[in-house]
Motif scaffolding. Structure first.
Motif, PDB file in Angstrom:
ATOM      1  N   VAL A  17     103.719  46.634  94.665  1.00  0.00           N
ATOM      2  CA  VAL A  17     104.640  45.500  94.682  1.00  0.00           C
ATOM      3  C   VAL A  17     106.054  46.078  94.761  1.00  0.00           C
ATOM      4  N   HIS A  43     103.775  41.406  83.456  1.00  0.00           N
ATOM      5  CA  HIS A  43     104.758  40.885  84.407  1.00  0.00           C
ATOM      6  C   HIS A  43     106.105  41.589  84.285  1.00  0.00           C
ATOM      7  N   TYR A  56     107.719  38.619  88.650  1.00  0.00           N
ATOM      8  CA  TYR A  56     106.510  39.105  89.307  1.00  0.00           C
ATOM      9  C   TYR A  56     105.397  39.088  88.261  1.00  0.00           C
ATOM     10  N   LEU A  59     100.321  41.539  87.247  1.00  0.00           N
ATOM     11  CA  LEU A  59     100.302  42.927  87.702  1.00  0.00           C
ATOM     12  C   LEU A  59      99.238  43.717  86.946  1.00  0.00           C
ATOM     13  N   GLY A  79      99.854  44.815  92.288  1.00  0.00           N
ATOM     14  CA  GLY A  79      99.279  43.483  92.174  1.00  0.00           C
ATOM     15  C   GLY A  79      97.823  43.555  91.740  1.00  0.00           C
ATOM     16  N   HIS A  89      96.146  38.427  92.986  1.00  0.00           N
ATOM     17  CA  HIS A  89      97.365  37.974  93.643  1.00  0.00           C
ATOM     18  C   HIS A  89      98.602  38.390  92.863  1.00  0.00           C
ATOM     19  N   LEU A  90      99.744  38.234  93.488  1.00  0.00           N
ATOM     20  CA  LEU A  90     101.049  38.432  92.871  1.00  0.00           C
ATOM     21  C   LEU A  90     101.718  37.076  92.752  1.00  0.00           C
ATOM     22  N   CYS A  92     105.141  35.371  92.411  1.00  0.00           N
ATOM     23  CA  CYS A  92     106.534  35.757  92.632  1.00  0.00           C
ATOM     24  C   CYS A  92     107.429  34.523  92.600  1.00  0.00           C
TER      25      CYS A  92
END
Length: 136
Positions: A17, A43, A56, A59, A79, A89-90, A92
């Motif tokens: 990321v 995060h 974000y 993670l 991610g 998934h991420l 954001c």
């Protein structure tokens, strides 16, 4: 893109990321240490110039710590899906003065494009850096 949550989720299967713009890490860790399945899980929250901040979530690893200075396109984590999310998934978000923005239109999108343009192509990680970044 992953649907079903507020914000934008991008499918990342243990990929690096990259931070959207230069800034300072204001939080790096679990959203709730006692319940690691809560919220964004592992995060990052990063403060940027002009009142902007990025978040974000979900993670699997962090590559930066709280109070670290980061530069546009720097690898900041990986991610994953290690908490209570609906798939790898991420998550954001771009916020302005602590209010959410739409990263796909309006001020959020405009700020992202300007930040990346200001940083220039030279600040992007090399293929070797991306290849050598530890994955799960």
């Amino acid at each position: 893109m992953v649907r079903g949550t507020r914000g934008n989720g991008f499918g990342l299967d243990y990929e690096p990321v990259l931070v959207a713009a230069n800034g300072t890490v204001i939080c790096a860790g679990w959203q709730n240490w006692a319940d690691r399945t809560a919220g964004y899980g592992l995060h990052l929250r990063i403060s940027h110039d002009g009142g902007y901040a990025t978040r974000y979530g979900h993670l699997s690893t962090l590559a930066v710590i709280t109070n670290a200075l980061v530069t546009c396109s720097q690898i900041i984590g990986t991610g994953s899906n290690i908490d209570n999310s609906i798939g790898t998934h991420l998550h954001c978000k771009v916020r302005l003065n602590d209010n959410p923005t739409d990263s796909f239109s309006g001020s959020g999108l405009q700020w992202l494009w300007q930040a990346v343009h200001r940083a220039g192509a030279m600040d992007r990680p090399t293929n070797t850096e991306l290849r050598d970044f530890p994955r799960r």
